[in-house]
Motif scaffolding. Structure first.
Motif, PDB file in Angstrom:
ATOM      1  N   ARG A  56       0.863  -1.179   0.000  1.00  0.00           N
ATOM      2  CA  ARG A  56       0.000   0.000   0.000  1.00  0.00           C
ATOM      3  C   ARG A  56       0.894   1.221   0.000  1.00  0.00           C
ATOM      4  O   ARG A  56       2.017   1.166   0.507  1.00  0.00           O
ATOM      5  CB  ARG A  56      -0.839   0.040   1.272  1.00  0.00           C
TER       6      ARG A  56
ATOM      7  N   ARG B  93     -14.229  10.231   1.158  1.00  0.00           N
ATOM      8  CA  ARG B  93     -14.856   9.657  -0.038  1.00  0.00           C
ATOM      9  C   ARG B  93     -16.297  10.133  -0.228  1.00  0.00           C
ATOM     10  O   ARG B  93     -16.837  10.090  -1.327  1.00  0.00           O
ATOM     11  CB  ARG B  93     -14.801   8.131   0.064  1.00  0.00           C
TER      12      ARG B  93
ATOM     13  N   THR C 132      -8.571  12.239   3.654  1.00  0.00           N
ATOM     14  CA  THR C 132      -8.379  10.855   4.110  1.00  0.00           C
ATOM     15  C   THR C 132      -7.516  10.120   3.080  1.00  0.00           C
ATOM     16  O   THR C 132      -7.331  10.588   1.948  1.00  0.00           O
ATOM     17  CB  THR C 132      -9.705  10.077   4.223  1.00  0.00           C
ATOM     18  N   ARG C 133      -7.083   8.980   3.468  1.00  0.00           N
ATOM     19  CA  ARG C 133      -6.262   8.184   2.546  1.00  0.00           C
ATOM     20  C   ARG C 133      -7.072   7.717   1.327  1.00  0.00           C
ATOM     21  O   ARG C 133      -6.539   7.613   0.219  1.00  0.00           O
ATOM     22  CB  ARG C 133      -5.722   6.980   3.298  1.00  0.00           C
TER      23      ARG C 133
ATOM     24  N   GLN D 212      -2.739  14.249   3.629  1.00  0.00           N
ATOM     25  CA  GLN D 212      -3.367  13.053   4.226  1.00  0.00           C
ATOM     26  C   GLN D 212      -3.148  12.989   5.735  1.00  0.00           C
ATOM     27  O   GLN D 212      -2.044  13.135   6.226  1.00  0.00           O
ATOM     28  CB  GLN D 212      -2.793  11.783   3.596  1.00  0.00           C
ATOM     29  N   ILE D 213      -4.248  12.741   6.442  1.00  0.00           N
ATOM     30  CA  ILE D 213      -4.210  12.627   7.894  1.00  0.00           C
ATOM     31  C   ILE D 213      -4.363  11.158   8.275  1.00  0.00           C
ATOM     32  O   ILE D 213      -5.222  10.465   7.731  1.00  0.00           O
ATOM     33  CB  ILE D 213      -5.399  13.409   8.526  1.00  0.00           C
TER      34      ILE D 213
ATOM     35  N   GLN E  47      -2.696   7.273  10.081  1.00  0.00           N
ATOM     36  CA  GLN E  47      -1.595   6.342  10.362  1.00  0.00           C
ATOM     37  C   GLN E  47      -0.471   6.428   9.353  1.00  0.00           C
ATOM     38  O   GLN E  47       0.702   6.383   9.709  1.00  0.00           O
ATOM     39  CB  GLN E  47      -2.181   4.922  10.375  1.00  0.00           C
ATOM     40  N   THR E  48      -0.823   6.524   8.078  1.00  0.00           N
ATOM     41  CA  THR E  48       0.205   6.600   7.041  1.00  0.00           C
ATOM     42  C   THR E  48       0.287   8.011   6.460  1.00  0.00           C
ATOM     43  O   THR E  48       0.814   8.212   5.371  1.00  0.00           O
ATOM     44  CB  THR E  48      -0.066   5.561   5.927  1.00  0.00           C
TER      45      THR E  48
ATOM     46  N   SER F  79     -15.709   8.546   7.209  1.00  0.00           N
ATOM     47  CA  SER F  79     -16.380   7.541   8.053  1.00  0.00           C
ATOM     48  C   SER F  79     -15.800   7.489   9.466  1.00  0.00           C
ATOM     49  O   SER F  79     -16.509   7.163  10.405  1.00  0.00           O
ATOM     50  CB  SER F  79     -16.283   6.158   7.395  1.00  0.00           C
TER      51      SER F  79
ATOM     52  N   GLN G 233      -7.587   4.160  11.378  1.00  0.00           N
ATOM     53  CA  GLN G 233      -6.333   4.665  10.801  1.00  0.00           C
ATOM     54  C   GLN G 233      -6.406   6.162  10.520  1.00  0.00           C
ATOM     55  O   GLN G 233      -5.389   6.828  10.438  1.00  0.00           O
ATOM     56  CB  GLN G 233      -5.996   3.924   9.497  1.00  0.00           C
ATOM     57  N   HIS G 234      -7.624   6.695  10.352  1.00  0.00           N
ATOM     58  CA  HIS G 234      -7.774   8.142  10.186  1.00  0.00           C
ATOM     59  C   HIS G 234      -7.811   8.816  11.558  1.00  0.00           C
ATOM     60  O   HIS G 234      -7.145   9.823  11.797  1.00  0.00           O
ATOM     61  CB  HIS G 234      -9.041   8.469   9.390  1.00  0.00           C
TER      62      HIS G 234
ATOM     63  N   ASN H  72     -21.867  13.890   8.219  1.00  0.00           N
ATOM     64  CA  ASN H  72     -21.966  12.585   7.564  1.00  0.00           C
ATOM     65  C   ASN H  72     -23.448  12.252   7.402  1.00  0.00           C
ATOM     66  O   ASN H  72     -24.251  12.504   8.305  1.00  0.00           O
ATOM     67  CB  ASN H  72     -21.268  11.509   8.410  1.00  0.00           C
TER      68      ASN H  72
ATOM     69  N   ASP I 153     -26.517  15.694   4.221  1.00  0.00           N
ATOM     70  CA  ASP I 153     -25.761  15.680   2.970  1.00  0.00           C
ATOM     71  C   ASP I 153     -24.774  16.850   2.953  1.00  0.00           C
ATOM     72  O   ASP I 153     -25.181  18.013   3.011  1.00  0.00           O
ATOM     73  CB  ASP I 153     -26.763  15.798   1.805  1.00  0.00           C
ATOM     74  N   LEU I 154     -23.503  16.528   2.865  1.00  0.00           N
ATOM     75  CA  LEU I 154     -22.484  17.583   2.898  1.00  0.00           C
ATOM     76  C   LEU I 154     -22.627  18.561   1.734  1.00  0.00           C
ATOM     77  O   LEU I 154     -22.249  19.731   1.833  1.00  0.00           O
ATOM     78  CB  LEU I 154     -21.072  16.969   2.926  1.00  0.00           C
TER      79      LEU I 154
HETATM   80  P1  FAD Z   1     -15.247   5.892   3.594  1.00  0.00           P
HETATM   81  O1  FAD Z   1     -14.852   4.978   4.685  1.00  0.00           O
HETATM   82  O2  FAD Z   1     -15.716   5.329   2.324  1.00  0.00           O
HETATM   83  O3  FAD Z   1     -16.311   6.912   4.183  1.00  0.00           O
HETATM   84  C1  FAD Z   1     -17.045   7.827   3.437  1.00  0.00           C
HETATM   85  C2  FAD Z   1     -18.093   8.404   4.337  1.00  0.00           C
HETATM   86  O4  FAD Z   1     -18.790   9.441   3.643  1.00  0.00           O
HETATM   87  C3  FAD Z   1     -19.159   7.405   4.797  1.00  0.00           C
HETATM   88  O5  FAD Z   1     -19.234   7.384   6.223  1.00  0.00           O
HETATM   89  C4  FAD Z   1     -20.465   7.927   4.183  1.00  0.00           C
HETATM   90  O6  FAD Z   1     -21.600   7.734   5.031  1.00  0.00           O
HETATM   91  C5  FAD Z   1     -20.159   9.394   4.022  1.00  0.00           C
HETATM   92  N1  FAD Z   1     -20.906  10.052   2.946  1.00  0.00           N
HETATM   93  C6  FAD Z   1     -21.128   9.607   1.690  1.00  0.00           C
HETATM   94  N2  FAD Z   1     -21.801  10.513   0.966  1.00  0.00           N
HETATM   95  C7  FAD Z   1     -22.035  11.589   1.797  1.00  0.00           C
HETATM   96  C8  FAD Z   1     -22.702  12.836   1.636  1.00  0.00           C
HETATM   97  N3  FAD Z   1     -23.240  13.202   0.472  1.00  0.00           N
HETATM   98  N4  FAD Z   1     -22.765  13.661   2.701  1.00  0.00           N
HETATM   99  C9  FAD Z   1     -22.206  13.322   3.911  1.00  0.00           C
HETATM  100  N5  FAD Z   1     -21.565  12.132   4.097  1.00  0.00           N
HETATM  101  C10 FAD Z   1     -21.467  11.280   3.059  1.00  0.00           C
HETATM  102  N6  FAD Z   1      -7.047   6.225   6.202  1.00  0.00           N
HETATM  103  C11 FAD Z   1      -6.753   7.520   6.431  1.00  0.00           C
HETATM  104  O7  FAD Z   1      -7.629   8.402   6.331  1.00  0.00           O
HETATM  105  N7  FAD Z   1      -5.487   7.899   6.766  1.00  0.00           N
HETATM  106  C12 FAD Z   1      -4.464   7.009   6.882  1.00  0.00           C
HETATM  107  O8  FAD Z   1      -3.330   7.407   7.143  1.00  0.00           O
HETATM  108  C13 FAD Z   1      -4.749   5.617   6.661  1.00  0.00           C
HETATM  109  N8  FAD Z   1      -3.786   4.695   6.798  1.00  0.00           N
HETATM  110  C14 FAD Z   1      -4.101   3.382   6.668  1.00  0.00           C
HETATM  111  C15 FAD Z   1      -3.128   2.419   6.936  1.00  0.00           C
HETATM  112  C16 FAD Z   1      -3.442   1.087   6.859  1.00  0.00           C
HETATM  113  C17 FAD Z   1      -2.364   0.078   7.160  1.00  0.00           C
HETATM  114  C18 FAD Z   1      -4.736   0.693   6.496  1.00  0.00           C
HETATM  115  C19 FAD Z   1      -5.099  -0.758   6.447  1.00  0.00           C
HETATM  116  C20 FAD Z   1      -5.705   1.635   6.211  1.00  0.00           C
HETATM  117  C21 FAD Z   1      -5.406   2.993   6.291  1.00  0.00           C
HETATM  118  N9  FAD Z   1      -6.368   3.978   6.040  1.00  0.00           N
HETATM  119  C22 FAD Z   1      -6.070   5.270   6.306  1.00  0.00           C
HETATM  120  C23 FAD Z   1      -7.658   3.662   5.392  1.00  0.00           C
HETATM  121  C24 FAD Z   1      -8.818   3.611   6.366  1.00  0.00           C
HETATM  122  O9  FAD Z   1      -8.924   2.294   6.884  1.00  0.00           O
HETATM  123  C25 FAD Z   1     -10.148   3.952   5.652  1.00  0.00           C
HETATM  124  O10 FAD Z   1     -10.307   3.096   4.540  1.00  0.00           O
HETATM  125  C26 FAD Z   1     -10.223   5.405   5.170  1.00  0.00           C
HETATM  126  O11 FAD Z   1      -9.895   6.300   6.213  1.00  0.00           O
HETATM  127  C27 FAD Z   1     -11.657   5.705   4.713  1.00  0.00           C
HETATM  128  O12 FAD Z   1     -11.700   6.968   4.126  1.00  0.00           O
HETATM  129  P2  FAD Z   1     -13.066   7.794   4.024  1.00  0.00           P
HETATM  130  O13 FAD Z   1     -13.580   8.043   5.395  1.00  0.00           O
HETATM  131  O14 FAD Z   1     -12.755   8.953   3.149  1.00  0.00           O
HETATM  132  O15 FAD Z   1     -13.994   6.844   3.177  1.00  0.00           O
END
Ligand code: FAD
Length: 322
Positions: free
Chosen positions: A155, A210, A235-236, A249-250, A252-253, A268, A272-273, A287, A305-306
């Motif tokens: 990764r 995301r 986020t990652r 990026q905020i 763990q990594t 979400s 890791q975030h 959210n 909805d953001l």
């Molecule tokens: P998602 O988990 O997909 O969340 C998206 C969210 O948006 C959901 O809760 C959803 O309900 C909400 N949403 C969707 N549409 C709308 C809308 N219109 N209005 C309001 N809300 C909405 N992640 C990091 O961030 N930083 C790291 O440094 C990091 N390091 C990692 C290291 C390792 C070893 C591993 C295994 C993973 C790492 N991750 C890291 C990944 C982490 O596990 C998550 O996959 C990641 O943080 C999810 O990003 P997200 O919240 O953007 O996406």
């Protein structure tokens, strides 16, 4: 067959953290296997000094290939030639979009076993075992390599950079590129948006995940951050998707921050975030899912909805400032 070959990407005279982490990991594993870690660099006129720097991260030899840097297919040709010359048992990459593309191409070329999104690697009975998270990172699967060349694609930034103080010999490797490998040309390279902002110093961070839906979703966040006198973080998931710069990026990594206000939109709240932002003085989350984990550690949660909430917030902040 023995040894580990690691591809190291360089840009403007420097290797990135992702590549240095991969070389460090290759060296660590090679030591445990009782073998050597070799690196490969490709580019036009790569200096002895640049190639030799990889010795400090544990490579004992660096193959230097004259050819186009930053494109996948020429690297596949170069790595195939290096493996034919050196008989390496494993090829290791630091991940990221280019690493995924090269690793997949090499695996297809060599008919090799491949595992991507690897977050750690261990040695078991003289062989490497790659671990990768599956099922939305809730489980870890172990992938064993039994015969032939094993391709391991990490990764992005999963492997720690470790300086060893060692030195490497630099060996020029002539490669005959396939005609199709030279068809793509690098036309331009540039920084991603957000790369120039130092988020660690900001009092206010507006972070996007995301839930923004697409790259352009960051436009509204940049406007809100501007109105609040803050900066944008990510986020990652969105950094890996290429929507925003890794420097923002905020987690763990990524970076660890503790601003006065951390406003998380469409995030979400994965562990890791969380580890990168939980020390913020005030956490506000937007959210649409009321069960999103981020609400468990937010001071203020807004369910909705953001796309509707963020512009209204920006308007309100601007109106208050007059
Ligand atoms: P998602 O988990 O997909 O969340 C998206 C969210 O948006 C959901 O809760 C959803 O309900 C909400 N949403 C969707 N549409 C709308 C809308 N219109 N209005 C309001 N809300 C909405 N992640 C990091 O961030 N930083 C790291 O440094 C990091 N390091 C990692 C290291 C390792 C070893 C591993 C295994 C993973 C790492 N991750 C890291 C990944 C982490 O596990 C998550 O996959 C990641 O943080 C999810 O990003 P997200 O919240 O953007 O996406």
């Amino acid at each position: 067959m023995s040894g580990i070959l690691v591809y190291a990407l360089h840009y403007e005279g420097a290797f990135n953290k992702n590549s240095l982490g991969a070389v460090s990991e290759g060296a660590r594993l090679a030591q445990q296997l009782g073998t050597e870690c070799h690196a490969i660099v490709i580019g036009e006129g790569v200096s002895d000094d640049l190639a030799g720097q990889l010795g400090n991260y544990g490579a004992s030899k660096v193959y230097r290939v004259e050819g186009p840097e930053g494109l996948a297919q020429p690297v596949v040709d170069a790595m195939e030639a290096a493996i034919a010359a050196g008989g390496h048992e494993y090829a290791l990459f630091g991940g990221g979009l280019l690493g995924f593309e090269i690793g997949a191409g090499l695996a297809a070329r060599l008919d090799a076993g491949v595992c991507m999104e690897v977050t750690s690697v261990r040695v078991e009975e003289g062989k490497l075992v790659a671990e990768r998270p599956i099922l939305q990172d809730s489980q870890i699967s172990s992938v064993h390599y039994r015969s032939g060349v094993g391709v391991i694609i990490g990764r992005l930034n999963a492997f720690e950079v470790a300086e060893t103080g060692g030195t490497a010999t630099v060996e020029d490797l002539p490669v005959e590129f396939k005609a199709h490998s030279l068809k793509a040309k690098m036309v331009q390279r540039g920084e991603q948006r957000g790369a120039d902002v130092n988020i660690e110093d900001a009092d206010v961070l507006v972070a996007g995940g995301r839930g923004l839906g697409k790259k352009e979703g960051f436009d509204a966040l940049e406007e809100l951050a501007g109105a609040l006198g803050g900066a944008v973080a990510a986020t990652r998931a969105v950094v890996d998707a290429g929507w925003y710069s890794y420097s923002a990026q905020i987690g763990q990594t990524g970076k660890t921050v503790s601003p006065k206000l951390y406003l998380a939109a469409g995030i979400s709240g994965a562990i890791q975030h969380k580890v990168g932002m939980q020390a913020s003085e005030n956490i506000v989350a937007i959210n649409k899912d009321s069960n999103a984990p981020i609400f468990e550690f937010s001071d203020l949660g807004i369910v909705g909805d953001l796309n509707k909430i963020v512009p209204k917030l920006t308007e309100a902040v601007k109106a208050k400032k007059g």
